[in-house]
Design a protein around this motif. Structure first.
Motif, PDB file in Angstrom:
ATOM      1  N   PRO A 485       0.820  -1.214   0.000  1.00 18.12           N
ATOM      2  CA  PRO A 485       0.000   0.000   0.000  1.00 18.12           C
ATOM      3  C   PRO A 485       0.852   1.261   0.000  1.00 18.12           C
ATOM      4  O   PRO A 485       2.035   1.240   0.346  1.00 18.12           O
ATOM      5  CB  PRO A 485      -0.807  -0.116   1.299  1.00 18.12           C
ATOM      6  CG  PRO A 485       0.060  -0.950   2.188  1.00 18.12           C
ATOM      7  CD  PRO A 485       0.725  -1.942   1.279  1.00 18.12           C
ATOM      8  N   ARG A 486       0.242   2.359  -0.381  1.00 13.94           N
ATOM      9  CA  ARG A 486       0.921   3.647  -0.279  1.00 13.94           C
ATOM     10  C   ARG A 486       1.107   4.022   1.198  1.00 13.94           C
ATOM     11  O   ARG A 486       0.355   3.581   2.052  1.00 13.94           O
ATOM     12  CB  ARG A 486       0.129   4.716  -1.020  1.00 13.94           C
ATOM     13  CG  ARG A 486       0.206   4.547  -2.539  1.00 13.94           C
ATOM     14  CD  ARG A 486      -0.718   5.515  -3.246  1.00 13.94           C
ATOM     15  NE  ARG A 486      -2.117   5.180  -2.994  1.00 13.94           N
ATOM     16  CZ  ARG A 486      -3.133   5.908  -3.423  1.00 13.94           C
ATOM     17  NH1 ARG A 486      -2.899   7.030  -4.104  1.00 13.94           N
ATOM     18  NH2 ARG A 486      -4.370   5.540  -3.176  1.00 13.94           N
ATOM     19  N   ILE A 487       2.097   4.845   1.444  1.00 10.42           N
ATOM     20  CA  ILE A 487       2.536   5.074   2.820  1.00 10.42           C
ATOM     21  C   ILE A 487       2.628   6.568   3.096  1.00 10.42           C
ATOM     22  O   ILE A 487       3.166   7.330   2.272  1.00 10.42           O
ATOM     23  CB  ILE A 487       3.920   4.415   3.056  1.00 10.42           C
ATOM     24  CG1 ILE A 487       3.881   2.943   2.635  1.00 10.42           C
ATOM     25  CG2 ILE A 487       4.351   4.549   4.504  1.00 10.42           C
ATOM     26  CD1 ILE A 487       5.249   2.323   2.473  1.00 10.42           C
ATOM     27  N   ASN A 488       2.120   6.997   4.236  1.00 11.31           N
ATOM     28  CA  ASN A 488       2.258   8.374   4.690  1.00 11.31           C
ATOM     29  C   ASN A 488       3.591   8.537   5.409  1.00 11.31           C
ATOM     30  O   ASN A 488       3.880   7.808   6.364  1.00 11.31           O
ATOM     31  CB  ASN A 488       1.112   8.763   5.619  1.00 11.31           C
ATOM     32  CG  ASN A 488      -0.220   8.827   4.888  1.00 11.31           C
ATOM     33  OD1 ASN A 488      -0.255   9.054   3.679  1.00 11.31           O
ATOM     34  ND2 ASN A 488      -1.305   8.625   5.607  1.00 11.31           N
ATOM     35  N   ILE A 489       4.384   9.506   4.955  1.00 12.83           N
ATOM     36  CA  ILE A 489       5.722   9.746   5.502  1.00 12.83           C
ATOM     37  C   ILE A 489       5.747  11.129   6.145  1.00 12.83           C
ATOM     38  O   ILE A 489       5.340  12.119   5.520  1.00 12.83           O
ATOM     39  CB  ILE A 489       6.796   9.684   4.395  1.00 12.83           C
ATOM     40  CG1 ILE A 489       6.747   8.347   3.677  1.00 12.83           C
ATOM     41  CG2 ILE A 489       8.181   9.946   4.969  1.00 12.83           C
ATOM     42  CD1 ILE A 489       7.130   7.178   4.532  1.00 12.83           C
ATOM     43  N   PRO A 490       6.216  11.269   7.383  1.00 10.60           N
ATOM     44  CA  PRO A 490       6.316  12.607   7.987  1.00 10.60           C
ATOM     45  C   PRO A 490       7.224  13.506   7.149  1.00 10.60           C
ATOM     46  O   PRO A 490       8.260  13.066   6.642  1.00 10.60           O
ATOM     47  CB  PRO A 490       6.935  12.331   9.363  1.00 10.60           C
ATOM     48  CG  PRO A 490       6.672  10.889   9.633  1.00 10.60           C
ATOM     49  CD  PRO A 490       6.665  10.205   8.308  1.00 10.60           C
ATOM     50  N   ASP A 520      -8.077   1.931  10.383  1.00 14.46           N
ATOM     51  CA  ASP A 520      -9.034   2.918   9.875  1.00 14.46           C
ATOM     52  C   ASP A 520      -8.470   3.722   8.715  1.00 14.46           C
ATOM     53  O   ASP A 520      -8.937   4.823   8.436  1.00 14.46           O
ATOM     54  CB  ASP A 520      -9.476   3.852  10.998  1.00 14.46           C
ATOM     55  CG  ASP A 520      -8.305   4.617  11.612  1.00 14.46           C
ATOM     56  OD1 ASP A 520      -7.150   4.347  11.225  1.00 14.46           O
ATOM     57  OD2 ASP A 520      -8.551   5.480  12.476  1.00 14.46           O
ATOM     58  N   SER A 521      -7.480   3.197   8.040  1.00 13.24           N
ATOM     59  CA  SER A 521      -6.885   3.930   6.934  1.00 13.24           C
ATOM     60  C   SER A 521      -6.473   2.972   5.827  1.00 13.24           C
ATOM     61  O   SER A 521      -6.048   1.845   6.079  1.00 13.24           O
ATOM     62  CB  SER A 521      -5.654   4.717   7.405  1.00 13.24           C
ATOM     63  OG  SER A 521      -4.979   5.301   6.305  1.00 13.24           O
ATOM     64  N   ASN A 522      -6.608   3.448   4.592  1.00 14.21           N
ATOM     65  CA  ASN A 522      -6.128   2.685   3.440  1.00 14.21           C
ATOM     66  C   ASN A 522      -4.621   2.779   3.299  1.00 14.21           C
ATOM     67  O   ASN A 522      -4.019   2.003   2.550  1.00 14.21           O
ATOM     68  CB  ASN A 522      -6.772   3.214   2.154  1.00 14.21           C
ATOM     69  CG  ASN A 522      -8.271   3.075   2.170  1.00 14.21           C
ATOM     70  OD1 ASN A 522      -8.787   1.973   2.235  1.00 14.21           O
ATOM     71  ND2 ASN A 522      -8.979   4.197   2.129  1.00 14.21           N
ATOM     72  N   PHE A 523      -4.023   3.736   3.970  1.00 15.69           N
ATOM     73  CA  PHE A 523      -2.601   3.997   3.813  1.00 15.69           C
ATOM     74  C   PHE A 523      -1.832   3.526   5.043  1.00 15.69           C
ATOM     75  O   PHE A 523      -2.297   3.660   6.170  1.00 15.69           O
ATOM     76  CB  PHE A 523      -2.347   5.488   3.584  1.00 15.69           C
ATOM     77  CG  PHE A 523      -3.162   6.062   2.460  1.00 15.69           C
ATOM     78  CD1 PHE A 523      -2.940   5.659   1.149  1.00 15.69           C
ATOM     79  CD2 PHE A 523      -4.169   6.974   2.714  1.00 15.69           C
ATOM     80  CE1 PHE A 523      -3.692   6.177   0.121  1.00 15.69           C
ATOM     81  CE2 PHE A 523      -4.931   7.494   1.683  1.00 15.69           C
ATOM     82  CZ  PHE A 523      -4.695   7.087   0.372  1.00 15.69           C
TER      83      PHE A 523
END
Length: 1075
Positions: A485-490, A520-523
């Motif tokens: 999956p795509r990833i949230n990066i600070p 609760d997130s797709n990422f």
């Protein structure tokens, strides 16, 4: 009545009408016009016909003058601009269902409506309505809808739901509306009873689920806000109706699952003892739907946020409740109980790299793999993870084969969904708890969902690129591997100037490590680990591959180096020499690839006076230097294998050992473990000896050197034609030893193959590299010659002999290697394919398959190409060979190596590059009383065997990716490249080919073929066939056809892709094929 992938979702239509007062009034008129006023008309079929006729009648009547409802007229006068929107929406709905398929649905339901039904009299109907009306409004919306089903047209799938007729459902809805109106007028009614909520999901093109909630307020003081919200809802409905049909399928699935989950939770709370009793009786396939762990479990909004607008992007935060995208994992205790009862299945997750929505695990009963459909079913597990899955209800199983000739894959999928739905409207007494295909050629595949991750085998490290998101505290990381999956990066992890100059990093390759996958997130959430460099360059790409597959390429620590001998150059201690058999005077030599630097095996062959041979295999004694339990041993056990890339090697052991102290370099004394046989010229073994020894190799031959000796048995080789040779050994003696080895090897090979062994040699691509830049200058198919077969034969003989020896001495601790037979289903499918193609191939055993491949195929170019394709097809049916500890299996028949057709096998011959071989050496030394006892238990050896399996699989994949990387660079620098190719598989819109010149497999998509006017897919018997219609080159010439089927020869051109390091195959016009 919205059609999506062959599924008619009544709940969407109901909500569409229910949320609009004008349409609801019109819907009331529908009810009167179709005269569905008696309780006898009920059940899923009548509801289907009712709702269908109602819509059609409304659309027909909308074209004629009619009396307008006063409420609607008043409402329309306030917002006249909304009327065209409603008309367009109805027109779109109608256009979706005026089709032959829709007519067939009506006929099918009308036919099935004549089936005997359970008595559903007025008393039970009214009682059901009364029960529902007694529920508070806040909980009434949480009742099971029975109008929504993710895989069905019908509102219900069992006869106990027959009470919900079209009339009863309409009356309940109407009563609920009246109750809502009453509650608004009563001052004491709580806010919870006044508010209604609706949960929707939408699937984006990349498979992510975007969640949102539409919440409305019944506060009379908020009329303007209510109008704005109603207008927003109408616009949203219009927008949703115009989306791709697959979005509605996800909507219905999510809504049905949420409603069902909440109903189950309510029911379980009321009767926990009954819940426990039902859990005990739950069967694997028929009771899974009752589990409280469902896919899209939603957090219920509190009263304080119930009237807030929808939060459609979870990252906006602060508004609305967050929706659970994934269900929570079960506890370890629940999973353990479920596995013991047979309710769950444990296995390794495999995600299709070309269709990342499709995933599988092996079926424990040796049938078709269990299918996991979509990212929600995988529940945050990644490729390679060991997971526990729960089988879904049978009506949700996948139909993977259709009996309709000429039907495309997409049409077959749609048809199968329709047939699956039709099965559910049959009464339960007709189903008899079975799920029977409608024709004998239909095949159903079990589907499942992940409920627990046992072991995260995936490294959670991925390569990819960064994308800047304005007004967000994070950046979006897009992995190269679409299975992740795509990833949230600070943003704090990103380069300093990334925010101000994000375009500068568009082609930069990064490494990210996933730290969390929230439910609760797709990422996913992660941290940026490293900036690799420019995408498309060999070194950054290579480093990314190594990190992704958890290959340790770091330098060895000082603690590890301290375990090595300090005094260099190192010499064998005299006391060690005294313990070993001294073979330094014997004619012993190595045969390896020309570039090899870690030489761990040597051969000897001396003719005896009686005409027999004394033949020896001598293996580097690595266990002498790697003491059990020290830092060197620990790092070797973790790495488990050496990894070979195109341009370099990642060693398992420090180079001082790999290339010096252990490597059997020529003209140097080296410690070895030897197996020496007395063997006849016909290959019959007369005696066998194991022991520690010391050797001195007289020459380092390459495979090419040995091959030249085999091909010229009478030639006198000069010293300059060979590498440096020990002057104590004559070149002619070495030459004769090679010839004797070759002669015996041919006999051994013939015996092995006639005894039932199988050999599947696939094309292997090799590269010529520039010595300075290490860039590819050329590539070629590696040729497997007699010299390769010579070495392989004696390595197999040594491994088999060692396996028997250590198992005899340590039946509970022996580290062996087994090769399970192919899955029965795959063998049957391959046999069926060969029969369809007219190939007389026997796949009943390894030996039978090998004989078939050798006997039916000729030596012309077409036959050779066809053999390569068949070899690939056969290889796909095979399972992987694995290491295991003998003590974990009770039956010896499970030890068998399928391809070699031997009862016992292990790895003994490559301890420099395989840790499993080091363990085998320790067992061998202990059995010969020339080494300490192994300080490991059966469980510890099995754990190490599993690690070796994982690392070997990763190493193989890394090697393949390295080859693909260099080939992509080569095509980019030297392409386009033309080659002949043979078709391996045919799909409905594409086909796979084996590019014969380079041994690579590529998929060709018909829609991307230049010069193609059209294409048509059909079935010839059970095999797919594509007919391509090419545009004529001359204006007046007619178009011409090209038929694509398995074994068709085509001409292709390989060209570089827009994606760095990737290349694709383009089909060339048939008239370009030379005749």
């Amino acid at each position: 009545m919205i059609k999506s992938k062959g599924i008619l979702h009544f709940d969407l239509l109901w909500d569409f009408l229910w949320n609009k007062e004008c349409e609801f009034s019109t819907f009331h008129n529908f009810h009167e016009r179709v005269n569905l006023t008696t309780p006898e008309v009920n059940g899923s079929s009548s509801w289907f016909v009712f709702i269908s006729e109602a819509f059609i009648m409304h659309m027909d009547s909308s074209r004629q003058p009619k009396r307008v409802n006063p409420k609607c007229e008043a409402k329309g006068s306030q917002s006249e601009s909304k009327a065209p929107c409603r008309k367009d929406a109805y027109a779109r709905l109608l256009s979706q269902h005026r089709s032959s398929t829709f007519t067939k649905f009506l006929e099918q339901y009308a036919k099935e409506s004549s089936l005997p039904k359970e008595d559903n009299g007025p008393t039970r109907l009214l009682q059901a309505q009364s029960d529902k009306m007694s529920i508070p409004q806040g909980k009434r919306d949480l009742m099971p809808n029975h109008l929504s089903d993710s895989s069905d047209f019908s509102p219900s799938s069992s006869k106990d739901k027959g009470d919900d007729s079209s009339l009863s459902m309409y009356m309940v809805k109407l009563s609920i509306q009246n109750a809502q109106n009453d509650s608004e007028k009563k001052p004491g009614v709580s806010e919870k009873h006044r508010k209604a909520q609706r949960r929707d999901t939408a699937t984006s093109q990349d498979g992510d689920i975007e969640s949102g909630e539409e919440l409305s307020s019944s506060d009379p003081n908020d009329s303007k806000r209510q109008q704005r919200q109603r207008k927003k809802n109408k616009d949203t409905s219009k927008e949703n109706l115009s989306k791709d049909s697959s979005h509605f399928a996800e909507n219905a699935q999510s809504k049905a699952n949420v409603t069902k989950l909440e109903h189950e939770e309510t029911k379980n709370k009321k009767n926990p003892s009954k819940q426990m009793e039902e859990g005990k009786q739950k069967a694997l396939t028929s009771k899974c739907s009752g589990d409280s762990h469902d896919f899209n479990k939603v957090q219920k909004p509190t009263a304080s946020n119930a009237n807030l607008p929808a939060d459609k992007n979870k990252n906006k935060g602060g508004r609305g409740s967050r929706k659970q995208v994934f269900e929570p994992y079960m506890t370890a205790e629940e999973v353990s109980r479920g596995l013991k009862r047979g309710q769950f299945i444990q296995g390794q997750l495999r995600i299709n790299p070309k269709k990342y929505h499709d995933a599988f695990i092996l079926s424990p009963d040796d049938t078709r793999d269990i299918f996991l459909d979509g990212i929600i079913a995988r529940n945050r597990a990644l490729n390679g993870d060991i997971v526990v899955v729960q089988i879904l209800p049978q009506e949700q199983w996948k139909v993977v084969k259709s009996d309709c000739e000429g039907i495309s894959e997409a049409e077959a999928h749609k048809k199968n969904l329709i047939q699956t739905a039709q099965k559910k409207i049959v009464q339960a007494d007709h189903l008899e708890n079975t799920f029977t295909p409608q024709s004998t050629s239909e095949v159903f595949q079990m589907t499942a969902k992940v409920v627990y991750i046992v072991e995260k085998k995936h490294s959670r490290a991925v390569t990819g690129s960064l994308k800047f998101l304005p007004d967000k505290p994070f950046a979006m990381f897009s992995p190269v591997d679409h299975r992740v999956p795509r990833i949230n990066i600070p943003l704090s992890d990103c380069p300093e100037d990334f925010i101000s100059r994000p375009d500068d990093y568009a082609n930069t390759l990064f490494i990210c490590r996933i730290t969390n996958c929230p439910a609760d997130s797709n990422f996913a959430e992660g941290r940026l680990a490293k900036t690799l460099g420019q995408a498309g360059e060999i070194e950054p790409e290579t480093e990314g591959i190594l990190i992704e597959y958890d290959v340790d390429f770091s330098e060895f620590s000082d603690k590890v180096i301290d375990c090595l001998p300090k005094n260099l150059p190192w010499n064998i201690p005299p006391e060690e020499l005294a313990k070993r058999k001294d073979l330094r005077k014997e004619c012993i030599f190595t045969i390896d690839p020309a570039t090899a630097r870690d030489l761990d095996d040597a051969l000897s062959c001396k003719q005896l006076p009686d005409g027999n041979y004394e033949l020896g295999v001598h293996i580097a004694d690595v266990s002498y230097f790697v003491e059990e339990g020290n830092d060197l041993d620990q790092i070797a056990s973790r790495r488990a294998t050496t990894v070979y890339l195109v341009q370099k090697v990642i060693p398992m052991l420090p180079r001082l050992l790999c290339e010096e102290l252990c490597s059997l370099n020529p003209l140097a004394d080296r410690l070895t473990f030897s197996v020496i046989w007395k063997i006849t010229p016909e290959g019959k073994i007369l005696s066998e000896w194991f022991g520690r020894s010391v050797i001195r190799s007289c020459v380092q031959l390459s495979y090419d050197h040995a091959q030249s000796m085999i091909e010229a048995p009478e030639k006198k080789f000069a010293a300059q034609e060979l590498p440096p040779v020990d002057p104590e050994h004559d070149i002619d003696v070495i030459h004769q030893a090679v010839l004797n080895l070759h002669s015996v090897a041919k006999k051994l090979r013939a015996q092995r193959l006639s005894g039932g062994a199988l050999r599947l040699d696939q094309l292997k691509l090799s590269f010529q590299l520039d010595k300075e830049t290490m860039m590819p200058q050329g590539c070629y198919i590696y040729e497997y010659k007699d010299s390769n077969k010579l070495v392989e034969e004696f390595m197999l003989l040594a491994n088999i002999a060692t396996a028997h020896h250590i198992y005899k001495c340590f039946p509970k601790l022996a580290l062996l290697r087994r090769h399970p037979p192919p899955k029965t289903k795959k063998v049957d499918e391959l046999q069926e394919l060969c029969d369809e193609l007219g190939l007389d191939i026997d796949i009943s055993s390894a030996g039978a398959l090998n004989k078939s491949l050798l006997s039916i195929l000729g030596k012309d170019q077409y036959s050779i190409a066809r053999k390569e394709v068949l070899t690939h097809m056969c290889s796909r049916t095979m399972q992987m060979a694995v290491y295991f500890c003998a003590g974990v299996f009770e039956e010896e028949k499970l030890f068998k190596h399928y391809a070699l057709n031997v009862p016992l096998y292990t790895h003994f011959t490559s301890p420099i590059r395989r840790y499993a071989d080091i363990l085998v050496h320790r067992l061998l030394a202990s059995s010969l009383n020339c080494g300490p006892n192994l300080a490991l238990s059966t469980e510890e050896i099995q754990k190490q065997a599993s690690r070796c399996n994982d690392k070997k699989t990763a190493s193989k994949r890394v090697q393949e990716l390295s080859s693909e990387l260099f080939f992509g660079v080569f095509v980019k620098d030297c392409g386009p490249l033309d080659s002949e190719a043979m078709v391996m598989a045919v799909l409905d819109q594409s086909f796979d080919v084996l590019v014969l010149r380079y041994g690579v497999q590529k998929r060709i998509y018909c829609k991307s073929v230049t010069g193609l006017a059209s294409f048509h897919h059909r079935k010839v018997r059970k095999q797919s066939e594509l007919t391509l219609l090419w545009k004529p080159e001359e204006p007046q010439a007619p178009p011409f056809e090209q038929v694509i089927s398995i074994f068709t020869l085509v001409e292709v051109q390989l060209k570089a892709d827009s994606v760095p390091t990737k290349c694709s195959a383009l089909l060339k016009r048939p008239n370009a094929i030379p005749h």
